[in-house]
Write a protein that holds these residues in place. Structure first.
Motif, mmCIF file in Angstrom:
data_model
loop_
_atom_site.group_PDB
_atom_site.id
_atom_site.type_symbol
_atom_site.label_atom_id
_atom_site.label_comp_id
_atom_site.label_asym_id
_atom_site.label_seq_id
_atom_site.Cartn_x
_atom_site.Cartn_y
_atom_site.Cartn_z
ATOM 1 N N GLY A 205 0.809 -1.208 0.000
ATOM 2 C CA GLY A 205 0.000 0.000 0.000
ATOM 3 C C GLY A 205 0.845 1.261 0.000
ATOM 4 O O GLY A 205 0.524 2.241 -0.692
ATOM 5 N N LEU A 206 1.940 1.250 0.770
ATOM 6 C CA LEU A 206 2.848 2.402 0.793
ATOM 7 C C LEU A 206 3.470 2.628 -0.580
ATOM 8 O O LEU A 206 3.592 3.762 -1.041
ATOM 9 C CB LEU A 206 3.952 2.187 1.838
ATOM 10 N N TRP A 207 3.866 1.536 -1.236
ATOM 11 C CA TRP A 207 4.451 1.661 -2.572
ATOM 12 C C TRP A 207 3.423 2.184 -3.576
ATOM 13 O O TRP A 207 3.705 3.094 -4.355
ATOM 14 C CB TRP A 207 4.987 0.303 -3.020
ATOM 15 N N LEU A 208 2.221 1.607 -3.551
ATOM 16 C CA LEU A 208 1.196 1.979 -4.524
ATOM 17 C C LEU A 208 0.723 3.416 -4.352
ATOM 18 O O LEU A 208 0.286 4.049 -5.317
ATOM 19 C CB LEU A 208 -0.007 1.031 -4.411
ATOM 20 N N GLN A 209 0.795 3.938 -3.131
ATOM 21 C CA GLN A 209 0.300 5.288 -2.890
ATOM 22 C C GLN A 209 1.065 6.331 -3.696
ATOM 23 O O GLN A 209 0.497 7.344 -4.097
ATOM 24 C CB GLN A 209 0.374 5.618 -1.390
ATOM 25 N N ALA A 210 2.355 6.058 -3.949
ATOM 26 C CA ALA A 210 3.162 7.024 -4.709
ATOM 27 C C ALA A 210 2.666 7.155 -6.148
ATOM 28 O O ALA A 210 2.309 8.261 -6.589
ATOM 29 C CB ALA A 210 4.636 6.634 -4.658
ATOM 30 N N PRO A 211 2.616 6.075 -6.948
ATOM 31 C CA PRO A 211 2.092 6.241 -8.311
ATOM 32 C C PRO A 211 0.607 6.592 -8.343
ATOM 33 O O PRO A 211 0.139 7.220 -9.290
ATOM 34 C CB PRO A 211 2.359 4.878 -8.961
ATOM 35 N N TYR A 212 -0.140 6.199 -7.315
ATOM 36 C CA TYR A 212 -1.571 6.511 -7.263
ATOM 37 C C TYR A 212 -1.799 8.017 -7.154
ATOM 38 O O TYR A 212 -2.599 8.600 -7.891
ATOM 39 C CB TYR A 212 -2.198 5.773 -6.079
ATOM 40 N N THR A 213 -1.078 8.646 -6.239
ATOM 41 C CA THR A 213 -1.265 10.090 -6.060
ATOM 42 C C THR A 213 -0.638 10.897 -7.188
ATOM 43 O O THR A 213 -1.150 11.958 -7.555
ATOM 44 C CB THR A 213 -0.676 10.548 -4.714
ATOM 45 N N LEU A 218 3.424 1.962 -12.267
ATOM 46 C CA LEU A 218 3.739 1.196 -11.064
ATOM 47 C C LEU A 218 5.213 1.283 -10.687
ATOM 48 O O LEU A 218 5.556 1.339 -9.501
ATOM 49 C CB LEU A 218 3.340 -0.270 -11.280
ATOM 50 N N PHE A 219 6.094 1.299 -11.681
ATOM 51 C CA PHE A 219 7.524 1.290 -11.396
ATOM 52 C C PHE A 219 8.181 2.647 -11.678
ATOM 53 O O PHE A 219 9.404 2.761 -11.665
ATOM 54 C CB PHE A 219 8.225 0.182 -12.195
ATOM 55 N N ASP A 220 7.357 3.657 -11.949
ATOM 56 C CA ASP A 220 7.896 5.014 -12.140
ATOM 57 C C ASP A 220 7.925 5.759 -10.814
ATOM 58 O O ASP A 220 7.408 6.874 -10.684
ATOM 59 C CB ASP A 220 7.041 5.769 -13.160
ATOM 60 N N VAL A 221 8.537 5.118 -9.822
ATOM 61 C CA VAL A 221 8.558 5.671 -8.462
ATOM 62 C C VAL A 221 10.010 5.913 -8.057
ATOM 63 O O VAL A 221 10.863 5.040 -8.223
ATOM 64 C CB VAL A 221 7.897 4.695 -7.461
ATOM 65 N N THR A 222 10.288 7.094 -7.540
ATOM 66 C CA THR A 222 11.636 7.442 -7.094
ATOM 67 C C THR A 222 11.693 7.429 -5.567
ATOM 68 O O THR A 222 10.653 7.480 -4.899
ATOM 69 C CB THR A 222 12.027 8.838 -7.607
#
Length: 554
Positions: A205-213, A218-222
């Motif tokens: 959930g913590l990981w998904l919240q970044a691309p969600y907001t 899904l993997f475009d998270v820094t």
């Protein structure tokens, strides 16, 4: 037929029920991305103002949090005019602007996070002096959510609910109902699975919240995106959940490997406190935080979760361990107690679910004509079936035949588990769907009764603003321009208002000349209706023009 074969078939049925519960609702509805709504802005959306403002204010239906780099203001030529960082106070966002902006239409693009952790995005336009073609540019915030991220969020929530069920109910049964002679290895594995599911779903959930907001893949998270999530209210609550789960794991170890006699009362008390804290983290990241009565909603939602976890988790222990392993004498002592637990849990579920529905749906129309309301009805229908099955199992317990021949009761419990698996799946999607109370605000959008109109004449263009355009005192602003949108000096202004339906004719509107091309006035409009406003602007000793418009006063 050998017992193991029957047992495997029943286990397969439970697995099918779980899979259907997980994926079935996902086929029926996709999660929504916005649960708050913009209710007002200053300048108002689509309004025309005489001078460029030095700031813009956005007001939402609930408190919001900023997302770094997701708010911008574009001038008519497409250049950025916002300067410095925007600020937020509750439900109001303030965006500072550079001074001296030119004439034309400006575009405000925003993407923020609502109180219930969902992204809210949109655009507002306003014009300075006169309207023009709105600017366009790359990077304008959109409400879109990546489809993979959208699908993964309810899966993560389902895993969390499943983990809660496998944790709470089994721990209570082990602590209070488990026969001393039976080993705890099997139930222990169940509890550790629950801990793993809750911890894993929290991290996911913590990981998904970044691309969600952010609206990214899904993997475009820094790393900075993850830091922003951890610094948000959502991240803080999820970290608390992780901490509680880790602490509970240490306290649970003696209970899971002991023989039941060495369980510390202090440990059990601490586990109870941790359980309450863990349960509270679910409503603190969802709809209840944005409820009109947030305190009530958080408590009710936690009670709802607790009752479901106790009931369904207890059913899992009953089906998987107690009915196959306990003796008739042990079942004769355990089943009546469990029956009372189940009846209490069902009562709490009905009470909490009813209160939740009244708060979030509130109207019959919202119940019937919204996706959220229809999913509530689906849950109610399935819950009614489960309660009917549970009533039959309670009947079996009262007959005490279940202690002697547990087979029929086990089949009934299996049916309860299969249906509740589907209910959990619906719930996983439901918590992503905007409730009618916020959906209605989102559909309405910013509400403004102001009248803004530009009147075109032979020698001039007259911009008229009437606000609030309601019965009572109203302000009128007049701006005169040449046909090529340059300020036109006006020597003398005159204006009248008429409402023929009420017999009101040519009421004079006193006007005050503010600048060469700008005049203001105030007038009391006593009735609602289609008022006729007539304006005369004299631009020289011999040149003047009269323009007429209709303003709807509500």
């Amino acid at each position: 037929m050998p017992f193991k074969t029957v047992d495997r078939r029943r286990a397969l049925i439970v697995l099918v029920g779980l899979l259907f519960g997980l994926f079935g609702p996902l086929l029926a509805a996709a999660p929504a991305s916005a649960h708050a709504a913009l209710v007002a802005s200053d300048p108002a959306n689509n309004s025309i103002v005489p001078d460029a403002p030095n700031r813009i204010t956005l007001s939402f239906s609930e408190s919001v949090q900023l997302i770094s780099g997701k708010i911008q203001v574009l001038a008519p030529d497409g250049s950025r005019v916002d300067q410095g960082d925007p600020s937020v106070s509750g439900a109001e966002v303030t965006i500072p602007l550079r001074t001296g902006g030119g004439r034309g239409t400006y575009l405000v693009s925003y993407r923020v996070t609502s109180a219930d952790s969902h992204p809210v995005a949109g655009v507002v336009t306003f014009s300075v002096g006169a309207a023009s073609t709105p600017p366009t540019a790359d990077g304008v915030a959109e409400a879109a959510v990546d489809p993979v991220v959208k699908a993964m969020i309810p899966i993560a929530k389902y895993l969390g609910y499943a983990g809660l069920v496998l944790l709470v109910g089994p721990v209570l049964v082990l602590a209070l109902l488990w026969p001393h002679r039976l080993e705890r290895r099997g139930p222990g594995r169940l509890v550790w699975t629950g801990i793993g599911l809750v911890a894993g779903s929290t991290l996911l959930g913590l990981w998904l919240q970044a691309p969600y907001t952010l609206g990214t893949g899904l993997f475009d998270v820094t790393p900075s995106d993850i830091r922003d999530v951890l610094g948000s209210t959502f991240g803080a609550v999820m970290l608390v959940r992780l901490g509680v789960i880790v602490a509970a794991a240490f306290l649970l170890r003696p209970l899971l490997i002991g023989n039941g006699g060495a369980d510390s009362k202090l440990d059990l008390a601490l586990l109870g406190v941790l359980g309450v804290a863990a349960l509270a983290t679910w409503p603190l990241t969802g709809h209840p935080t944005a409820s009109p009565v947030a305190g009530v909603s958080v408590v009710i939602d936690a009670l709802h979760l607790a009752a479901a976890a106790v009931w369904v988790g207890g059913l899992v222990m009953l089906f998987g361990f107690l009915l196959p392993r306990a003796s008739a004498r042990e079942l004769g002592a355990i089943l009546p107690i469990w029956s009372r637990w189940a009846m209490t849990a069902v009562g709490v579920l009905i009470f909490a679910g009813t209160v939740q529905a009244l708060i979030e749906v509130s109207t019959f129309d919202g119940l019937i004509n919204s996706t959220y309301g229809r999913m509530i009805l689906a849950k109610v229908g399935l819950a009614a079936v489960v309660i009917g099955v549970a009533a039959f199992s309670r009947h079996l317990v009262r007959k005490r035949a279940a202690a002697e021949t547990p087979g029929p009761l086990r089949r009934v419990v299996l049916a309860e588990l299969a249906i509740t698996a589907v209910v959990l799946g619906i719930t996983s999607v439901l918590v992503q769907e905007p409730p009618p109370r916020t959906a209605q605000v989102a559909e309405t959008g910013p509400v403004s009764t102001n009248v803004e109109e530009t009147l075109a004449g032979k020698s001039m263009s007259l911009q008229v603003s009437v606000f609030p355009a309601t019965v009572g005192n109203n302000s009128i602003h007049l701006y005169a321009y040449t046909p090529d949108s340059k300020p036109l000096p006006v020597v003398e202004w005159k204006a009248t208002a008429s409402l023929p339906d009420k017999g009101l004719e040519n009421i004079e509107i006193p006007l005050l000349r503010i600048t060469d091309f700008h005049a203001i006035g105030d007038i009391q409009l006593p009735f609602a209706g289609e008022w006729t406003l007539k304006f005369t602007a004299r631009t020289s000793d011999i040149d003047q023009e009269t323009l007429t418009m209709t303003a709807k006063i509500s």
